[in-house]
Write a protein that holds these residues in place. Structure first.
Motif, PDB file in Angstrom:
ATOM      1  N   THR A   1     -66.513  68.356  12.619  1.00  0.00           N
ATOM      2  CA  THR A   1     -66.076  67.451  13.673  1.00  0.00           C
ATOM      3  C   THR A   1     -66.711  66.074  13.571  1.00  0.00           C
ATOM      4  O   THR A   1     -66.392  65.197  14.334  1.00  0.00           O
ATOM      5  CB  THR A   1     -66.432  68.021  15.052  1.00  0.00           C
ATOM      6  N   GLU A   2     -67.599  65.870  12.629  1.00  0.00           N
ATOM      7  CA  GLU A   2     -68.204  64.547  12.509  1.00  0.00           C
ATOM      8  C   GLU A   2     -67.285  63.590  11.759  1.00  0.00           C
ATOM      9  O   GLU A   2     -67.725  62.632  11.148  1.00  0.00           O
ATOM     10  CB  GLU A   2     -69.552  64.654  11.788  1.00  0.00           C
TER      11      GLU A   2
ATOM     12  N   ASN B   1     -70.197  64.519  35.910  1.00  0.00           N
ATOM     13  CA  ASN B   1     -69.910  65.834  36.488  1.00  0.00           C
ATOM     14  C   ASN B   1     -70.891  66.067  37.633  1.00  0.00           C
ATOM     15  O   ASN B   1     -72.015  66.507  37.427  1.00  0.00           O
ATOM     16  CB  ASN B   1     -70.055  66.927  35.419  1.00  0.00           C
TER      17      ASN B   1
ATOM     18  N   ALA C   1     -72.347  69.566  38.009  1.00  0.00           N
ATOM     19  CA  ALA C   1     -73.401  69.868  37.029  1.00  0.00           C
ATOM     20  C   ALA C   1     -74.703  69.210  37.445  1.00  0.00           C
ATOM     21  O   ALA C   1     -75.773  69.812  37.346  1.00  0.00           O
ATOM     22  CB  ALA C   1     -72.979  69.383  35.646  1.00  0.00           C
TER      23      ALA C   1
ATOM     24  N   ILE D   1     -65.019  61.342  12.743  1.00  0.00           N
ATOM     25  CA  ILE D   1     -64.834  59.953  13.158  1.00  0.00           C
ATOM     26  C   ILE D   1     -66.111  59.178  12.850  1.00  0.00           C
ATOM     27  O   ILE D   1     -67.165  59.463  13.403  1.00  0.00           O
ATOM     28  CB  ILE D   1     -64.547  59.868  14.677  1.00  0.00           C
TER      29      ILE D   1
ATOM     30  N   ILE E   1     -68.586  75.836  10.750  1.00  0.00           N
ATOM     31  CA  ILE E   1     -67.365  75.197  11.256  1.00  0.00           C
ATOM     32  C   ILE E   1     -67.611  73.900  12.033  1.00  0.00           C
ATOM     33  O   ILE E   1     -66.985  72.896  11.737  1.00  0.00           O
ATOM     34  CB  ILE E   1     -66.551  76.202  12.111  1.00  0.00           C
ATOM     35  N   PRO E   2     -68.562  73.893  12.970  1.00  0.00           N
ATOM     36  CA  PRO E   2     -68.707  72.688  13.801  1.00  0.00           C
ATOM     37  C   PRO E   2     -68.973  71.422  12.998  1.00  0.00           C
ATOM     38  O   PRO E   2     -68.598  70.337  13.432  1.00  0.00           O
ATOM     39  CB  PRO E   2     -69.914  73.020  14.680  1.00  0.00           C
ATOM     40  N   ALA E   3     -69.546  71.538  11.819  1.00  0.00           N
ATOM     41  CA  ALA E   3     -69.924  70.351  11.072  1.00  0.00           C
ATOM     42  C   ALA E   3     -68.714  69.466  10.758  1.00  0.00           C
ATOM     43  O   ALA E   3     -68.850  68.266  10.582  1.00  0.00           O
ATOM     44  CB  ALA E   3     -70.611  70.747   9.775  1.00  0.00           C
TER      45      ALA E   3
ATOM     46  N   ALA F   1     -69.017  80.851  10.295  1.00  0.00           N
ATOM     47  CA  ALA F   1     -68.804  80.419  11.671  1.00  0.00           C
ATOM     48  C   ALA F   1     -69.735  79.276  12.019  1.00  0.00           C
ATOM     49  O   ALA F   1     -69.339  78.286  12.613  1.00  0.00           O
ATOM     50  CB  ALA F   1     -69.027  81.588  12.627  1.00  0.00           C
ATOM     51  N   ALA F   2     -70.966  79.403  11.583  1.00  0.00           N
ATOM     52  CA  ALA F   2     -71.943  78.373  11.916  1.00  0.00           C
ATOM     53  C   ALA F   2     -71.612  77.056  11.235  1.00  0.00           C
ATOM     54  O   ALA F   2     -71.997  75.999  11.689  1.00  0.00           O
ATOM     55  CB  ALA F   2     -73.339  78.837  11.502  1.00  0.00           C
TER      56      ALA F   2
ATOM     57  N   LYS G   1     -70.661  85.197   9.672  1.00  0.00           N
ATOM     58  CA  LYS G   1     -71.413  84.392  10.636  1.00  0.00           C
ATOM     59  C   LYS G   1     -71.860  83.068  10.024  1.00  0.00           C
ATOM     60  O   LYS G   1     -71.891  82.050  10.669  1.00  0.00           O
ATOM     61  CB  LYS G   1     -72.600  85.188  11.148  1.00  0.00           C
TER      62      LYS G   1
ATOM     63  N   GLU H   1     -60.956  58.963  20.222  1.00  0.00           N
ATOM     64  CA  GLU H   1     -62.336  59.388  20.070  1.00  0.00           C
ATOM     65  C   GLU H   1     -62.572  60.771  20.658  1.00  0.00           C
ATOM     66  O   GLU H   1     -63.268  61.603  20.087  1.00  0.00           O
ATOM     67  CB  GLU H   1     -63.259  58.369  20.744  1.00  0.00           C
ATOM     68  N   GLU H   2     -61.940  61.008  21.818  1.00  0.00           N
ATOM     69  CA  GLU H   2     -62.211  62.251  22.521  1.00  0.00           C
ATOM     70  C   GLU H   2     -61.196  63.300  22.132  1.00  0.00           C
ATOM     71  O   GLU H   2     -60.053  63.003  21.855  1.00  0.00           O
ATOM     72  CB  GLU H   2     -62.178  61.989  24.039  1.00  0.00           C
ATOM     73  N   ARG H   3     -61.652  64.500  22.150  1.00  0.00           N
ATOM     74  CA  ARG H   3     -60.807  65.555  21.628  1.00  0.00           C
ATOM     75  C   ARG H   3     -59.991  66.238  22.706  1.00  0.00           C
ATOM     76  O   ARG H   3     -59.142  67.063  22.432  1.00  0.00           O
ATOM     77  CB  ARG H   3     -61.662  66.577  20.883  1.00  0.00           C
ATOM     78  N   MET H   4     -60.269  65.933  23.952  1.00  0.00           N
ATOM     79  CA  MET H   4     -59.499  66.606  24.999  1.00  0.00           C
ATOM     80  C   MET H   4     -58.884  65.593  25.941  1.00  0.00           C
ATOM     81  O   MET H   4     -59.403  64.556  26.155  1.00  0.00           O
ATOM     82  CB  MET H   4     -60.384  67.546  25.792  1.00  0.00           C
TER      83      MET H   4
END
Lengths: 356, 268
Positions: A13-14, A234, A237, A16, A9-11, A6-7, A3, A353-356
């Motif tokens: 993505t910084e 959105n 939303a 760029i 992993i997101p780091a 897992a926590a 865990k 810049e965008e990932r999707m």
């Protein structure tokens, strides 16, 4: 243990760096600088002088207002095609009211305007109010009838212009008190001299810049601005979190109409009359300015700063081409090409810049 | 893990009975009853079209039932809108990710609940971004949720991170109950684990979580109780400690074994 990993992993993505997205974001400014550099090399000080820049700024004051209003609308993923007709109708109503209140028909025909001190402010206010009403009509039609904004404003584009033509018989409004132009519109509110060049800040320029500044603050710092972005980003939303989307959209279209009404009053300040034949392409010019400035037609993206630059580009092109004695029709070609180039570069930036 | 299904006692926070919902001639929900107790995780499972999302939508104010009663905290309530449900402390993570991708995490978490500056600036609608950011950091720290950069637009984050924001928003504001409609559907293995951990942490604070999932291992990992819907009706109640994944699948598809398991569970 797993865990903790897992926590972490997101780091990653910084990756760029912020400076790169900032730099890419100023593409439009870069295009403006390149255009100005080309004209400077070509035309020298005939183009590159402060008095000429002053002229460009005054010339773009009306487009700036329309483009700022359009920016709000486009950020909500809407569109307002009617701003050019709103401008014309506002100018016509302002002019006619001004003429009627200035004196009796005989006096006015003889170029006497005994009541002009009352008539001019009331006329200008009526022009602004007309714009607000036009915007409210757009907003109500879009939200109450749940119609696409493109269709609604394409319809009102014709309706508002048609009413202006009916009111004037299709001609320029005659006998407007010239004081509105000479004593107000062309007045130098702030004047100063830099290196022997006289800079004049006139009411239309100062009001347009002031409104652009206030709108930039509203878009960036207030709840109104945040809802504007959220709805364009959105809409489902926005509804789910309890934002009154319809109410907000009415306000946004009303704001756009209000600014077009102010631009309509500027017609009187700048030219001393209201002409139904001019401004017919201003709606597309305003949308182009916003889009060149980085506003996304899909909503959720856009800044007032970008729009200011986007509104300056056509004004600079027109000015530089006129000074260079290039046939004015080339302006359209050049502005069209800049539009496509700016949006292409912007798309590429977003793709990285965008990932999707 | 002492606080399993045994924690699901006392008075229910939410009790819905005789819920019926039709879409034209289609019967989406028929006489559905469900109870949710404090401090439990209830998994809602069923085949496609079983009525799971419809039930969650009815319980969160998105849809109005044709008939039925909803009791919340012992009082009969009418959930006329998602806002009405939120006002009661009911938060929802929607399947279709109800976030604004062009806004950052803080703006999304506070969307519709913005903190304004005090005084005249607040009256003009000026946002207090510093305060919102501070509160977000506190709350996320309490729930041990990590979002890499709170001030980046979500469009630049991965799907898992966006889902993290949506889940964080719901658990941050929920004071009574959290509904999650397929919270892990779009996520990778690691991020799924994070969301499941978060569900347990929320449960441990006493706030129940009702979640829809198609992923049986996930369901059996975190659920204290499993409610199986089939063709718009409650087909079975399963205890994940005694039932197997096969039992759950059978109950969802309506085979005999599943019905037997359901009966044994109800009897015991």
């Amino acid at each position: 243990m797993a865990k903790e990993q897992a926590a972490a992993i997101p780091a990653q993505t910084e990756a760029i760096p912020v400076w790169r997205t900032r730099l890419a974001g100023s593409f439009t400014l870069l295009i403006l600088i390149v255009i100005m550099a080309i004209f400077t090399i070509w035309e020298g000080t005939k183009f590159f002088n402060l008095v000429n820049f002053n002229t460009i700024a005054i010339d773009s004051s009306q487009l700036l207002l329309l483009a700022v209003g359009s920016t709000f609308v486009i950020i909500t993923a809407g569109i307002d095609l009617s701003v050019s007709s709103t401008l014309v109708l506002s100018a016509v109503i302002a002019a006619q009211l001004m003429v009627q209140l200035s004196g009796t028909p005989a006096q006015v025909a003889a170029y006497e305007f005994p009541n002009q001190n009352v008539a001019i402010p009331i006329g200008l206010a009526a022009g602004v109010l007309t714009g607000l009403v036009c915007g409210l009509i757009n907003g109500l039609l879009v939200t109450r009838l749940k119609m696409p904004p493109f269709i609604v404003t394409l319809g009102t584009l014709g309706v508002f212009l048609g009413i202006a033509q009916l009111l004037t018989g299709g001609t320029t409004v005659p006998n407007v008190p010239p004081a509105v132009q000479t004593d107000i519109g062309l007045r130098t509110v702030i004047g100063f001299t830099i290196a022997g060049q006289q800079i004049r800040l006139t009411p239309p320029l100062l009001i347009a810049l002031g409104i652009a500044f206030v709108c930039a603050i509203a878009l960036n710092r207030t709840r109104f601005g945040r809802y504007t972005y959220a709805i364009g980003s959105n809409v489902a939303a926005a509804r789910r979190v309890g934002i009154d989307v319809e109410r907000h959209l009415i306000k946004v279209y009303a704001l756009c109409g209000l600014l077009a009404g102010v631009a309509g009053s500027f017609d009187l300040l700048r030219f001393g009359t209201a002409s139904v034949g001019s401004h017919t392409d201003d709606n597309l010019a305003a949308i182009s300015a916003a889009v060149i400035g980085g506003t996304s037609l899909f909503g959720g993206i856009g800044t007032i700063g970008g729009t200011v630059v986007g509104a300056l580009i056509p004004a600079v092109l027109r000015n530089g081409l006129v000074i260079g004695r290039v046939p004015s029709f080339w302006q359209n070609v050049a502005i069209g090409m800049v539009l496509i180039l700016a949006v292409y570069l912007d798309q590429r930036r977003r793709a990285t810049e965008e990932r999707m | 893990m002492t606080d399993g299904a045994g924690g699901a006692r006392g008075e229910p926070i939410l009790r819905a009975t005789h819920i019926n919902k039709h879409f034209g001639p289609v019967r989406a929900l028929h006489d559905v009853a469900i109870e949710v107790f404090p401090g439990e995780v209830v998994a809602l499972i069923g085949d496609n079209g079983a009525g799971k999302s419809t039930l969650v939508n009815v319980l969160t104010g998105v849809l109005q039932p044709d008939a039925g009663e909803i009791e919340f905290d012992g009082r009969r309530v009418s959930l006329s809108s998602p806002s009405a449900a939120r006002a009661l402390g009911i938060e929802t993570v929607y399947q279709d990710l109800a976030i604004a991708p062009h806004l950052d995490a803080v703006a999304n978490i506070f969307l519709g609940r913005e903190r304004l500056k005090s005084g005249v600036a607040g009256g003009l609608g000026f946002l207090d971004n510093g305060k919102m950011r501070e509160e977000t950091e506190q709350q996320l720290g309490r729930l041990r949720v990590r979002i890499p950069n709170l001030t980046r637009r979500l469009v630049t984050l991965s799907g898992g991170q966006r889902q993290g924001v949506a889940v964080a928003r719901a658990v941050m504001w929920a004071s009574k109950i959290v509904f999650m409609d397929e919270p892990t559907a779009a996520l990778g293995v690691a991020q799924t684990e994070q969301v499941l951990d978060l569900i347990k942490r929320v449960r441990d604070t006493g706030i129940p979580v009702v979640f829809i999932s198609h992923n049986m291992p996930n369901v059996f990992e975190v659920a204290d109780r499993i409610v199986v819907l089939r063709l718009g009706e409650v087909a079975a109640h399963l205890d994940p400690k005694t039932a197997t994944i096969d039992d759950a699948v059978s109950a969802m598809t309506g085979s005999l074994r599943g019905m037997a398991a359901a009966r044994s569970e109800q009897g015991g």
